[in-house]
Scaffold this active site. Structure first.
Site, PDB file in Angstrom:
ATOM      1  N   LYS A  65       0.813  -1.218   0.000  1.00  0.00           N
ATOM      2  CA  LYS A  65       0.000   0.000   0.000  1.00  0.00           C
ATOM      3  C   LYS A  65       0.841   1.260   0.000  1.00  0.00           C
ATOM      4  CE  LYS A  65      -4.376  -1.742   1.413  1.00  0.00           C
ATOM      5  NZ  LYS A  65      -5.580  -1.605   2.188  1.00  0.00           N
ATOM      6  N   LYS A  83      -4.348  -9.673  -6.134  1.00  0.00           N
ATOM      7  CA  LYS A  83      -5.584  -9.855  -5.361  1.00  0.00           C
ATOM      8  C   LYS A  83      -6.674  -8.886  -5.839  1.00  0.00           C
ATOM      9  CE  LYS A  83      -6.221  -8.032  -1.118  1.00  0.00           C
ATOM     10  NZ  LYS A  83      -7.629  -7.630  -1.001  1.00  0.00           N
ATOM     11  N   LYS A 100     -11.048  -3.764  -3.228  1.00  0.00           N
ATOM     12  CA  LYS A 100     -12.001  -2.678  -3.461  1.00  0.00           C
ATOM     13  C   LYS A 100     -11.284  -1.370  -3.753  1.00  0.00           C
ATOM     14  CE  LYS A 100     -13.426  -3.262   1.298  1.00  0.00           C
ATOM     15  NZ  LYS A 100     -12.278  -2.884   2.116  1.00  0.00           N
TER      16      LYS A 100
HETATM   17  P1  ATP Z   1      -8.505  -2.572   0.510  1.00  0.00           P
HETATM   18  O1  ATP Z   1      -8.076  -2.651  -0.923  1.00  0.00           O
HETATM   19  O2  ATP Z   1      -9.025  -1.221   0.930  1.00  0.00           O
HETATM   20  O3  ATP Z   1      -7.480  -3.132   1.467  1.00  0.00           O
HETATM   21  P2  ATP Z   1      -9.852  -5.100   0.510  1.00  0.00           P
HETATM   22  O4  ATP Z   1     -10.734  -5.468  -0.637  1.00  0.00           O
HETATM   23  O5  ATP Z   1      -8.499  -5.712   0.613  1.00  0.00           O
HETATM   24  O6  ATP Z   1      -9.782  -3.508   0.571  1.00  0.00           O
HETATM   25  P3  ATP Z   1     -10.238  -5.345   3.382  1.00  0.00           P
HETATM   26  O7  ATP Z   1     -11.194  -4.477   4.104  1.00  0.00           O
HETATM   27  O8  ATP Z   1      -8.776  -4.995   3.478  1.00  0.00           O
HETATM   28  O9  ATP Z   1     -10.679  -5.412   1.833  1.00  0.00           O
HETATM   29  O10 ATP Z   1     -10.441  -6.835   3.844  1.00  0.00           O
HETATM   30  C1  ATP Z   1     -11.672  -7.315   4.386  1.00  0.00           C
HETATM   31  C2  ATP Z   1     -11.701  -8.829   4.390  1.00  0.00           C
HETATM   32  O11 ATP Z   1     -11.856  -9.292   3.040  1.00  0.00           O
HETATM   33  C3  ATP Z   1     -10.426  -9.479   4.933  1.00  0.00           C
HETATM   34  O12 ATP Z   1     -10.806 -10.629   5.668  1.00  0.00           O
HETATM   35  C4  ATP Z   1      -9.681  -9.888   3.701  1.00  0.00           C
HETATM   36  O13 ATP Z   1      -8.822 -10.993   3.927  1.00  0.00           O
HETATM   37  C5  ATP Z   1     -10.842 -10.264   2.775  1.00  0.00           C
HETATM   38  N1  ATP Z   1     -10.456 -10.111   1.383  1.00  0.00           N
HETATM   39  C6  ATP Z   1     -10.106  -8.951   0.761  1.00  0.00           C
HETATM   40  N2  ATP Z   1      -9.827  -9.179  -0.523  1.00  0.00           N
HETATM   41  C7  ATP Z   1      -9.999 -10.517  -0.729  1.00  0.00           C
HETATM   42  C8  ATP Z   1      -9.861 -11.375  -1.859  1.00  0.00           C
HETATM   43  N3  ATP Z   1      -9.481 -10.876  -3.030  1.00  0.00           N
HETATM   44  N4  ATP Z   1     -10.121 -12.689  -1.717  1.00  0.00           N
HETATM   45  C9  ATP Z   1     -10.518 -13.195  -0.519  1.00  0.00           C
HETATM   46  N5  ATP Z   1     -10.671 -12.445   0.591  1.00  0.00           N
HETATM   47  C10 ATP Z   1     -10.406 -11.119   0.496  1.00  0.00           C
HETATM   48 MG    MG Z   2      -7.165  -5.100   2.186  1.00  0.00          MG
END
Ligand code: ATP
Ligand code: MG
Length: 348
Positions: free
Chosen positions: A127, A210, A213
């Site tokens: 990040k 990955k 969002k």
């Molecule tokens: P950001 O990009 O802002 O970090 P994010 O999509 O990674 O957003 P988080 O809020 O960081 O979302 O993570 C929330 C939950 O979703 C965590 O348990 C994380 O492990 C899970 N998660 C996030 N992205 C994935 C993915 N691509 N596949 C499976 N689980 C995910």
């Molecule tokens: Mg995340």
């Protein structure tokens, strides 16, 4: 269904099982969040164990956020939890900033965690990117606050996606160091629960990245709020290879994008990649992609419809979060009190 069993932190000690997890209100929810986290949170609320689920708004501001967007994203995330089946009568649903005990214990953990430990965290490296000097200090110390999110409830199990494994390991290290340094057996050694076919949903544009969002490319992800046409278009355009699907998982070796779509199909269908390939082995992507779109739309459109309905009355959402925060504080406050006593803070 996930089985949550008691974990001894050290031989002879038991902590009652308790589940905690959180999601950042950093934008719309993705299919990765749904399959890797939210859907599994809902499964766990019926496991007979106390479950706490959080919108971690204090983590969200480790990256720049527009205040109005943050408020909206927090309520939309709450709507996402509820629309996915989270029942506020069964689970405690709240936003982190309404429970100040997280930040209070987070400070203690900043003083327990070592710089060397935080320096190894891949999420910070990803990040912060090339401009580390300009990253917020909060982004660097994020894992201490995350450890506090979990341990302020003495949570024993944390359902997360694969990307959060390193942070849970750090949480365990912090608990163990606190227990060791103060000669207590106060914090449990929390278990990550990373299971199912979609522990790491990958970007639709790049099978080595990955799905997130906060990814700048909207085409890289499926949002829970996407309509049926958008979902179908994104899947049709998803990167793949020219070969037909194999009948066995070994045939997915080195085919990142193919593996990702099969895993998504399996997770949406509550099945396994093995079972899916038995059914679709031999099909080319122009045949498989429409099947995947149909399944994704069938599973996601009731959720997006319900999210839109819930967002019409944000007062109701705020009420649920306020009640959740009050319940969460009832658990967190005595645990923080004890932690303050252990470290030697005078309170009159
Ligand atoms: P950001 O990009 O802002 O970090 P994010 O999509 O990674 O957003 P988080 O809020 O960081 O979302 O993570 C929330 C939950 O979703 C965590 O348990 C994380 O492990 C899970 N998660 C996030 N992205 C994935 C993915 N691509 N596949 C499976 N689980 C995910
Ligand atoms: Mg995340």
């Amino acid at each position: 269904m996930t089985e949550v069993v008691q974990t001894p932190s050290q031989p002879g000690t038991q902590f009652a099982p308790r589940v905690f997890s959180g999601i950042q209100p950093t934008g719309g929810l993705t299919l990765g969040n749904y399959l890797g986290a939210m859907k599994r949170f809902v499964d766990m609320q019926d496991s007979g164990v106390e479950t706490l689920y959080c919108m971690v708004d204090m983590h969200a501001i480790t990256m720049p956020q527009d205040p109005d967007n943050l408020r909206r994203a927090t309520r939309e995330l709450a709507a996402g939890y509820l629309a996915s089946g989270l029942d506020p009568k069964k689970s405690i649903l709240f936003n982190q900033s309404q429970v100040p005990e997280h930040a209070q214990l987070g400070w203690i953990f900043n003083c327990v965690a070592r710089m060397g430990w935080l320096n190894r965290m891949t999420q910070f490296k990803d990040k912060a990117g090339k401009n580390r000097e300009n990253a917020s200090a909060g982004l660097f110390t994020y894992p201490s606050l995350m450890a506090a999110d979990i341990l302020v409830y003495h949570a024993t199990h944390v359902p997360v996606g694969e990307d959060q494994k390193q942070h849970i390991e750090l949480t365990r290290d912090i608990a163990a160091k606190f227990n060791h340094d103060y000669g207590v057996d106060f914090f449990p050694i929390t278990e990550p629960v990373i299971e199912g076919a979609a522990t790491r949903v990958m970007s639709l544009r790049d099978g080595s990245k990955k799905m997130s969002k906060s990814d700048p490319s909207d085409a890289s992800r499926i949002n829970l709020t996407d309509d049926a046409d958008t979902i179908a278009l994104k899947i049709r355009k998803a990167k793949t290879d020219p070969d037909a699907l194999p009948s066995e998982v070994e045939g997915l070796e080195g085919r990142l994008e193919a593996r990702n779509l099969v895993n998504i199909y399996a997770a949406l269908d509550d099945s396994t990649p093995e079972a899916v390939l038995k059914e679709v082995g031999g099909k080319v992507f122009s045949e498989f992609k429409p099947m995947l779109s149909e399944l994704a739309v069938a599973k996601l459109s009731p959720i997006s419809g319900e999210m839109a309905r819930l967002m019409e009355d944000t007062a109701e959402i705020d009420k649920i979060l306020g009640e959740g925060a009050a319940k969460a504080r009832k658990i967190a406050s005595p645990i923080l009190d004890q932690a303050y006593d252990i470290v030697g803070f005078v309170r009159s």
